[in-house]
Design a protein around this motif. Sequence first.
Motif, PDB file in Angstrom:
ATOM      1  N   ASP A   5      -4.871   1.975  -2.285  1.00  0.00           N
ATOM      2  CA  ASP A   5      -5.425   0.631  -2.110  1.00  0.00           C
ATOM      3  C   ASP A   5      -4.972  -0.262  -3.257  1.00  0.00           C
ATOM      4  N   GLU A   8      -7.547  -5.675  -6.452  1.00  0.00           N
ATOM      5  CA  GLU A   8      -8.011  -6.993  -6.018  1.00  0.00           C
ATOM      6  C   GLU A   8      -7.147  -8.084  -6.639  1.00  0.00           C
ATOM      7  N   GLY A  11      -1.299 -10.762  -4.210  1.00  0.00           N
ATOM      8  CA  GLY A  11      -0.809 -11.480  -3.043  1.00  0.00           C
ATOM      9  C   GLY A  11      -0.079 -10.524  -2.114  1.00  0.00           C
ATOM     10  N   ALA A  12       0.523 -11.080  -1.079  1.00  0.00           N
ATOM     11  CA  ALA A  12       1.198 -10.260  -0.069  1.00  0.00           C
ATOM     12  C   ALA A  12       2.327  -9.420  -0.666  1.00  0.00           C
ATOM     13  N   THR A  13       3.175 -10.029  -1.484  1.00  0.00           N
ATOM     14  CA  THR A  13       4.294  -9.290  -2.080  1.00  0.00           C
ATOM     15  C   THR A  13       3.788  -8.200  -3.014  1.00  0.00           C
ATOM     16  N   ARG A  15       0.885  -6.631  -2.948  1.00  0.00           N
ATOM     17  CA  ARG A  15       0.280  -5.546  -2.159  1.00  0.00           C
ATOM     18  C   ARG A  15       1.344  -4.666  -1.523  1.00  0.00           C
ATOM     19  N   GLU A  16       2.386  -5.295  -0.968  1.00  0.00           N
ATOM     20  CA  GLU A  16       3.468  -4.523  -0.344  1.00  0.00           C
ATOM     21  C   GLU A  16       4.175  -3.643  -1.364  1.00  0.00           C
ATOM     22  N   TRP A  18       2.953  -2.513  -4.250  1.00  0.00           N
ATOM     23  CA  TRP A  18       1.994  -1.476  -4.652  1.00  0.00           C
ATOM     24  C   TRP A  18       2.004  -0.328  -3.646  1.00  0.00           C
ATOM     25  N   GLN A  19       1.847  -0.652  -2.384  1.00  0.00           N
ATOM     26  CA  GLN A  19       1.760   0.375  -1.351  1.00  0.00           C
ATOM     27  C   GLN A  19       3.077   1.117  -1.173  1.00  0.00           C
ATOM     28  N   CYS A  39       3.370  -5.839  -9.928  1.00  0.00           N
ATOM     29  CA  CYS A  39       2.940  -6.480  -8.679  1.00  0.00           C
ATOM     30  C   CYS A  39       2.437  -7.894  -8.933  1.00  0.00           C
ATOM     31  N   ASP A  43       4.121 -11.456  -7.570  1.00  0.00           N
ATOM     32  CA  ASP A  43       3.365 -12.546  -6.945  1.00  0.00           C
ATOM     33  C   ASP A  43       3.601 -13.865  -7.677  1.00  0.00           C
ATOM     34  N   ASP A  46       6.864 -15.291  -6.627  1.00  0.00           N
ATOM     35  CA  ASP A  46       6.760 -15.944  -5.316  1.00  0.00           C
ATOM     36  C   ASP A  46       6.183 -17.349  -5.439  1.00  0.00           C
TER      37      ASP A  46
END
Length: 115
Positions: A5, A8, A11-13, A15-16, A18-19, A39, A43, A46
């Motif tokens: 997970d 918190e 942003g989208a980039t 999170r992507e 990280w995962q 990460c 962001d 971006d």
Amino acid sequence: MTNTDAPEGLGATGRELWQAVLAEFELTEPERVILREACRTADSIDGLQARLEADGIMPALSQGRRVHPALAELRQQRITLARLWTALRVPLGEGETGRTQRRGPRGVYGVGVGA
């Protein structure tokens, strides 16, 4: 199995990123801190890029035209991301397997040749 997970506030980039990294590698807690900062930096990149695209690199100013201040910050954030990625030792290319053993650059204050 580790928790993938994303922290918190990413942003989208972020999170992507990280995962994607945690899907491939098991990281220690200190490495997760580096990944989290990478990460966040991604962001920030971006956001700065979006600002430049909206305003243009040389926005019209009342006193003349100057390079957008976000351009210098974008450059610095890209350097920061590269250094964080190097410190994390995650391979960048398809041909690489496993995590590299190479450590990050020492920087200008590192041990020099002949020292």
